[in-house]
Motif scaffolding. Structure first.
Motif, PDB file in Angstrom:
ATOM      1  N   LEU A   3       1.093  -1.097  -0.350  1.00  0.00           N
ATOM      2  CA  LEU A   3       0.000  -0.134   0.393  1.00  0.00           C
ATOM      3  C   LEU A   3       1.103   1.452  -0.114  1.00  0.00           C
ATOM      4  CD1 LEU A   3      -3.290   0.922   0.384  1.00  0.00           C
ATOM      5  CD2 LEU A   3      -2.084   1.540   3.013  1.00  0.00           C
ATOM      6  N   LYS A  40      -2.421   0.687  -5.407  1.00  0.00           N
ATOM      7  CA  LYS A  40      -2.967   0.842  -3.821  1.00  0.00           C
ATOM      8  C   LYS A  40      -2.289   1.922  -2.978  1.00  0.00           C
ATOM      9  CE  LYS A  40      -5.190  -1.612  -0.494  1.00  0.00           C
ATOM     10  NZ  LYS A  40      -4.820  -3.501  -0.446  1.00  0.00           N
ATOM     11  N   SER A  50      -7.067   4.126  -5.155  1.00  0.00           N
ATOM     12  CA  SER A  50      -6.448   3.953  -5.786  1.00  0.00           C
ATOM     13  C   SER A  50      -5.979   5.038  -6.216  1.00  0.00           C
ATOM     14  CB  SER A  50      -7.790   3.239  -7.147  1.00  0.00           C
ATOM     15  OG  SER A  50      -8.386   3.798  -7.236  1.00  0.00           O
TER      16      SER A  50
END
Length: 237
Positions: A3, A40, A50
């Motif tokens: 992430l 992400k 996103s």
């Protein structure tokens, strides 16, 4: 990095960010993004979503972001961890964070070397770095709180009763203890000792506060291994 964590300072507009630091170099090396690619992302202490690559230069990447999902649920756990040696502390903090722990107390113990408390790892910026790495690994955004408690007895006697009130209170101890209970979603307070475990006096102080001593079998694990094993047994993660 599973992430890409975003900070408020990254935003140049309500839906546009420019990244030009460590995260950018990681993205360019490992994701090798192209214009239009979707990555992400998540806003620190906020939602995930996103980011579409708008542009990429040698110095920065620009993303158009849409944040619409909640981060993973936190573990209902307050973790009391006897301060590990500095190198182990880094790895352990990342593991704890990636597993969803949001309240962490680093506490003193008889077997904790006094020099550990002077490590640069405990400086706020360095602690934050390890926590951010754990969030990036697990796809989470909510930063844990880390509390430092250098005096064992005052902490256990004065603060711990309120912290552990109405929770499943457990202290990991390899000797004269009950088998680790099964997974639960109930609020839990868990104490994990240093290498070699808590001394009997410390275990007794925990028990006097309502803690149950538990073990995870005959094998004695290092702290960095015991932490994920205990969390995996105690919670449906």
């Amino acid at each position: 990095m599973n992430l890409i964590l975003l900070f408020e300072s990254d935003f140049t507009a309500t839906d546009t960010v420019i990244i030009n630091d460590r995260r950018f170099h990681h993205i360019r090396q490992f994701h090798q993004p192209a214009q239009g690619q979707r990555l992400k992302v998540g806003l620190l202490n906020g939602k995930t979503g996103s980011g579409i690559v708008i542009s990429l230069t040698e110095q920065s990447i620009t993303l158009e972001v849409l944040l619409e999902n909640q981060p993973p649920a936190a573990l209902p756990l307050t973790l009391l961890l006897a301060l590990p040696r500095p190198k182990m502390l880094k790895r352990t903090l990342q593991t704890i964070t990636s597993m969803g722990v949001k309240q962490i107390y680093l506490i003193n113990s008889y077997k904790v070397d006094k020099s550990y408390w002077s490590t640069p790892v405990l400086q706020q910026d360095n602690l934050r770095e390890q926590l951010l790495l754990g969030l990036e690994q697990s796809g989470d955004t909510v930063l844990p709180e880390v509390h430092l408690r250098k005096r064992f007895k005052p902490f256990v006697e004065d603060e711990l009763p309120q912290i552990a009130r109405q929770t499943r209170a457990l202290v990991a101890h390899p000797y004269h203890a009950s088998p680790c209970p099964g997974a639960s979603t109930g609020e839990t307070t868990l104490a994990i000792g240093p290498e070699g475990g808590f001394i009997p006096y410390e275990v007794e102080k925990f028990q006097a506060t309502g803690f149950e001593a538990i073990h995870i079998g005959q094998r004695i694990l290092r702290v960095e291994n015991a932490v994920p094993v205990l969390l995996a047994r105690l919670f449906p993660v």
